[in-house]
Design an enzyme around this catalytic site. Structure first.
Site, PDB file in Angstrom:
ATOM      1  N   SER A 174       0.815  -1.203   0.000  1.00 23.12           N
ATOM      2  CA  SER A 174       0.000   0.000   0.000  1.00 23.12           C
ATOM      3  C   SER A 174       0.854   1.260   0.000  1.00 23.12           C
ATOM      4  O   SER A 174       1.575   1.516  -0.947  1.00 23.12           O
ATOM      5  CB  SER A 174      -0.977  -0.052   1.164  1.00 23.12           C
ATOM      6  OG  SER A 174      -2.035   0.836   0.959  1.00 23.12           O
ATOM      7  N   ASP A 342     -10.348  -4.788  -3.952  1.00 26.82           N
ATOM      8  CA  ASP A 342      -9.598  -3.731  -3.281  1.00 26.82           C
ATOM      9  C   ASP A 342     -10.180  -2.372  -3.656  1.00 26.82           C
ATOM     10  O   ASP A 342     -10.150  -1.976  -4.827  1.00 26.82           O
ATOM     11  CB  ASP A 342      -8.124  -3.802  -3.681  1.00 26.82           C
ATOM     12  CG  ASP A 342      -7.218  -2.968  -2.798  1.00 26.82           C
ATOM     13  OD1 ASP A 342      -7.703  -1.965  -2.223  1.00 26.82           O
ATOM     14  OD2 ASP A 342      -6.029  -3.305  -2.680  1.00 26.82           O
ATOM     15  N   HIS A 371      -7.801  -5.307   0.208  1.00 33.83           N
ATOM     16  CA  HIS A 371      -6.574  -4.586   0.550  1.00 33.83           C
ATOM     17  C   HIS A 371      -5.811  -5.229   1.700  1.00 33.83           C
ATOM     18  O   HIS A 371      -4.583  -5.284   1.702  1.00 33.83           O
ATOM     19  CB  HIS A 371      -6.931  -3.144   0.897  1.00 33.83           C
ATOM     20  CG  HIS A 371      -5.804  -2.182   0.752  1.00 33.83           C
ATOM     21  ND1 HIS A 371      -5.325  -1.775  -0.469  1.00 33.83           N
ATOM     22  CD2 HIS A 371      -5.049  -1.540   1.673  1.00 33.83           C
ATOM     23  CE1 HIS A 371      -4.324  -0.922  -0.295  1.00 33.83           C
ATOM     24  NE2 HIS A 371      -4.142  -0.764   0.988  1.00 33.83           N
TER      25      HIS A 371
END
Length: 401
Positions: A174, A342, A371
């Site tokens: 991320s 996601d 995610h």
């Protein structure tokens, strides 16, 4: 109910944190000591040899960096490249070790014989402050992911390269992928990296679909926080707990807070929430949140936007310069894992990233993964990590020829 669900916001990258007044306050960390080190608290109790290192950035921050090897001591020095694990937003290096030793990527890589290094960016619990500034100083929090990429990550890669005399594998999740991609546009950083594996890769955020994130962006929450004089985002404080409660109250569906922030996660182990909360969340800066929200609003992968006049002073132009992904060398191997569920690293934005790269990364697409799943799925080893390790092994074979 909103307080229970806020737990999820900070735990994983825009991720997760429960709420209510949580114990502890990270605004006044104790001075670094063996008793409060990540090695002593989480790694050595599981039987993993671990050493603590401190890296100083060019702007004076003191970063905690841990080096981990397998329980058998089977560190293949000179055979396996060092692997640097770069965590995401509101997280720290502990994020790679919060599941069982059979499920956590940090433990798995160590037991595979890799030379594992664990990043902890400025402001997090396992880093060690600044050479002259206090956490109470406004200037201590005057940074965004831009500085995390160009100072913190770059300096840690240089440190590992100087210690090991080897190029480095990077793993980012991320915000850790934003940092990695930005850093790799710098030739002096890219030349020290053997390959990079990016989980939920983000350089563009134009198609974020998480409803609560979009609501916060529309409310200009980032500007509200700055206007309130908040420079440190510490979600263990009552003030920010109450602020998020007010957002949920009548403005967003918080009946499933985690899904509202990250999208649906298929395989997240919710039974370990209490244990996660012993370590997460870690602080970040209000400027960092504002930079991320700028990316969502503008659809750009750029330096921090100060506004026209200050941009002229800082950058010599009215708009902030972009990070040019085509500057990442085509010879640098990349691997990316991303999911169809996601809501932060949207597949459309991932494709935008791919279109701007010179190289063609190896891709792993999992339709049902969200995610959080790419770090904390109960099946992540089989679904994700084994693929990544095969990629790294293939690069080791290629570099040894």
């Amino acid at each position: 109910m909103a307080k229970v669900f806020f737990l999820t916001f900070i735990l994983f990258l825009f991720i997760s944190q429960s709420v209510g007044a949580l114990p502890g306050n990270y605004s006044d960390f104790p001075p670094p000591s063996r008793a409060v080190s990540l090695c002593a608290q989480l790694l050595e109790p599981n039987g993993y040899p671990c050493t603590e290192h401190t890296v100083q950035t060019k702007d004076g921050f003191l970063l905690g960096l841990q080096r981990v090897s397998s329980r058998s001591g089977n560190l293949k020095l000179g055979q396996s490249h060092p692997v640097l694990l770069q965590h995401g937003l509101f997280m720290s290096g502990d994020a790679w070790f919060l599941d069982s030793v059979e499920q956590s990527l940090g433990f798995i890589l160590a037991d595979e014989g890799f030379d594992v290094w664990v990043s902890n960016v400025r402001g997090t619990r396992w880093s060690h402050g600044h050479t002259s500034l206090s956490e109470k100083d406004k200037d201590y929090w005057d940074w965004s992911w831009q500085e995390l990429a160009l100072y913190d990550l770059a300096e840690m890669i240089h440190y590992i390269n100087s210690i090991t005399k080897s190029k480095v594998f990077i793993v980012g999740h991320s915000q850790g992928t934003i940092m990695s991609l930005a850093a790799l546009t710098q030739p002096e950083v890219a030349e020290m990296v053997e390959a990079a594996a990016l989980l939920c890769p983000i350089s563009y955020l134009e198609h974020v679909s998480a409803p609560l994130v979009l609501r916060m962006v529309a409310m200009h929450l980032d500007q509200m926080v700055v206007a309130m004089g908040i420079h440190q985002l510490n979600f263990r404080s009552d003030a920010l707990v109450n602020l998020v409660d007010s957002i949920c109250d009548g403005h967003a569906d918080c009946n499933d807070f985690l899904t509202s922030i990250t999208g649906k996660n298929c395989c997240f182990n919710k039974s370990r929430i209490d244990f996660y909360l012993e370590y997460e969340p870690h602080p970040s800066s209000a400027k960092n949140l504002r930079h991320l929200f700028q990316m969502i609003r503008k659809g750009t992968f750029s330096h921090y936007d100060y506004g026209m006049f200050k941009n002229l002073m800082v950058y010599g132009q009215t708009k902030p310069p972009t990070f040019n992904l085509s500057r990442i060398p085509s010879s640098l191997p990349l691997w990316m894992g991303y999911g169809g569920s996601d809501a932060l690293a949207d597949p459309t934005d991932v494709q935008h990233t791919l279109d701007e790269l010179q190289s063609k990364p190896e891709l792993l697409y999992l339709e049902n993964y969200g995610h959080i799943d790419f770090v904390a799925s109960t099946k992540a080893k089989e679904d994700v990590f084994d693929h990544m390790i095969r990629f790294f092994r293939s690069r080791e074979k290629s570099s040894s020829l």
